[in-house]
Design an enzyme around this catalytic site. Structure first.
Site: not given
Ligand SMILES: Cc1cc2nc3c(=O)[nH]c(=O)nc-3n(C[C@H](O)[C@H](O)[C@H](O)COP(=O)(O)OP(=O)(O)OC[C@H]3O[C@@H](n4cnc5c(N)ncnc54)[C@H](O)[C@@H]3O)c2cc1C
Length: 345
Positions: A164, A240, A338
Site C-alpha cells: 500500500r 475502509s 486511511e
Molecule cells: C468502496 C471502496 C473500496 C475500496 N477498496 C480498495 C481496495 O480493495 N484496495 C485498495 O488498495 N484500495 C481500495 N479503495 C481505495 C481507492 O479505491 C484507491 O485508493 C484508488 O486508487 C483511489 O483512486 P482515485 O482516482 O479515486 O484517487 P484519489 O482519491 O483521487 O487520489 C488518491 C491519492 O492519489 C493521488 N493521485 C491521484 N491521481 C494521481 C495522479 N495522476 N498522479 C499522482 N498522484 C495522483 C492523490 O493526490 C491522492 O494522494 C477503495 C475505495 C472505496 C471507496
C-alpha cells in the site's frame, strides 16, 4: 481546458463532502497539464492532483489553490511474445481497465475488480486486494516531475513499491503527476490458495480452483465485494476509513486474555495485524447510525464510514473521533485514518 473558480469539492470526493476549491481544472492530455501548471506558476497557486476522489477527503474549509483533476484517457495496446502490453492514461477508470484485460483473457489484475478510482492513482498507494497488487503488473510510470519541470519515465523499481505504499505517497509525495502507466499482462489463470471469501464462491459454484479463468475470478470478486462494500455511486464513502492496526505479539496476548474472540493474522515481521472492523464491531458500533452527524458505519463492514446526511467534513471528523475514542477506551488501540485528508486555507 477551462479553469473554474470557487468549485464545491463535494462532487470530487466519493465521501461527497468538502469545501470549495479556489480553482479547479480537468486535464485530458499532457499538454493541458502543462498549461495548468503554467497557470498555477503565474498566479503562485499550490496544486493538488486527484483522480476520482475515492481515497480523498477534503476539508470543510476547502483548498485555496488549484485542484487538477486528472482525466487523461486512452488505452494503447501492443501484443508481444510475453503477453499484452498496455499504456493506460491516468484518468482511465481502474475497473474499466480490469474489465478490458479480463475480456482479453488475462488474470493478472482480475482480483482487483471493482476497486474504485483511476489508473493514475493505482500506483500511488499500490492498490491491492485478495492477494494481487498493481505493482505486480507495472512496467513503468510516466509522470510530470515538479522538481525538474519535465516528464519522466520511472521504472517499476524506481517507483519503490511496497504494501500500500510507493514513493508517490511517501518520500516523494506530491512531487509527481502521473499521466500514464505501462503494464504487462501475461497470466491466463490463477490457482488456489484463494482468500476465504473467494474460495467459498468457487466451492459453491463448483469451479475447479486449480485453474480459475479470468472471467470467473472477476465474477467471484465482484460478487463478494458487492455484498461486503457499499457502491460509492449510491452510498457516499471512501472505502475502509481506518487501517487495520498492527500490534506486537505481547500486546496481542494481553488483549486476547480479555477478548478471546479477537482475530488476527501474522505479518512478515512477526507482529500481528488485527481486524479494525472487528474492534469497531465489538464496541457495538457496526451499522451504527449517528443522527447528530449524519454519518454511519456500514452494515456489512464496520471499517467503512458512510455519509448519510452529513452537512460538512466537520461532521465526518466528529463521527470518526467517536469511533476512534470508543476503540481506544475498550482496547487501548488508536485507529489510524486511511483516506488522505486535504486542506489548504
Ligand atoms: C468502496 C471502496 C473500496 C475500496 N477498496 C480498495 C481496495 O480493495 N484496495 C485498495 O488498495 N484500495 C481500495 N479503495 C481505495 C481507492 O479505491 C484507491 O485508493 C484508488 O486508487 C483511489 O483512486 P482515485 O482516482 O479515486 O484517487 P484519489 O482519491 O483521487 O487520489 C488518491 C491519492 O492519489 C493521488 N493521485 C491521484 N491521481 C494521481 C495522479 N495522476 N498522479 C499522482 N498522484 C495522483 C492523490 O493526490 C491522492 O494522494 C477503495 C475505495 C472505496 C471507496
Amino acid at each position: 481546458m477551462q479553469i473554474q473558480k470557487n468549485v464545491s469539492l463535494a462532487s470530487f470526493s466519493t465521501m461527497r463532502l468538502g469545501g470549495k476549491a479556489a480553482f479547479l481544472v480537468e486535464i485530458s492530455s499532457e499538454e493541458e497539464l502543462l498549461e495548468a501548471i503554467k497557470y498555477s506558476k503565474e498566479y503562485k497557486l499550490p496544486t493538488h492532483v486527484i483522480g476520482s476522489g475515492s481515497n480523498s477527503v477534503f476539508s470543510a474549509k476547502g483548498y485555496n489553490g488549484l485542484v487538477i483533476v486528472n482525466a487523461v484517457d486512452g488505452i494503447e495496446e501492443t501484443v508481444g511474445e510475453d503477453g499484452l502490453l498496455l499504456s493506460v492514461g491516468a484518468g482511465v477508470n481502474w475497473d474499466r481497465l480490469v474489465e478490458y484485460t479480463v475480456e482479453k483473457g488475462y488474470s493478472d489484475i482480475a482480483l482487483l475488480s471493482l476497486i474504485p478510482g483511476t489508473t493514475g492513482a493505482a500506483p500511488v498507494q499500490n492498490i491491492g486486494a485478495y492477494g494481487q497488487q498493481v505493482s505486480d503488473s507495472v512496467i513503468s510510470v510516466r509522470a510530470y516531475d515538479s522538481k525538474s519541470g519535465d516528464f519522466v519515465t520511472l521504472s517499476k523499481d524506481e517507483c519503490m513499491f511496497s504494501y500500500r505504499h510507493s514513493r508517490f505517497n511517501t518520500v516523494d509525495k506530491s512531487r509527481f503527476i502521473i499521466t500514464s502507466v505501462k503494464m504487462r499482462f501475461s497470466r491466463r489463470s490463477e490457482s488456489a490458495p484463494f482468500y476465504a471469501d473467494v474460495a467459498t464462491y468457487f466451492e459453491v459454484h463448483n469451479i475447479n480452483q486449480e485453474s480459475v479463468s479470468p472471467a470467473n475470478l472477476r465474477e467471484a470478486v465482484s460478487t463478494v465485494r458487492v455484498i461486503k462494500l457499499p457502491d460509492p455511486s449510491t452510498v457516499a464513502n471512501c472505502g475502509s476509513f481506518f487501517k487495520n492496526p498492527v500490534v506486537s505479539a505481547d500486546v496481542f496476548n494481553q488483549l486476547q486474555a480479555n477478548f478471546p474472540e479477537l482475530k488476527s493474522h501474522q505479518t512478515d515481521d512477526g507482529n500481528l495485524k488485527l481486524y479494525g472492523a472487528q474492534l469497531i464491531d465489538l464496541c457495538g458500533l457496526k451499522d451504527f447510525h449517528d443522527s447528530s452527524t449524519g454519518m454511519a458505519t456500514w452494515k456489512n463492514q464496520a471499517l467503512v464510514l458512510i455519509n448519510e446526511s452529513a452537512k460538512s467534513t466537520d461532521d465526518l471528523i466528529s463521527f470518526k473521533e467517536k469511533v476512534v475514542q470508543a476503540v481506544e477506551e475498550k482496547f487501548g488501540i488508536t485507529l489510524i485514518q486511511e483516506p488522505e485528508f486535504i486542506e489548504l486555507v
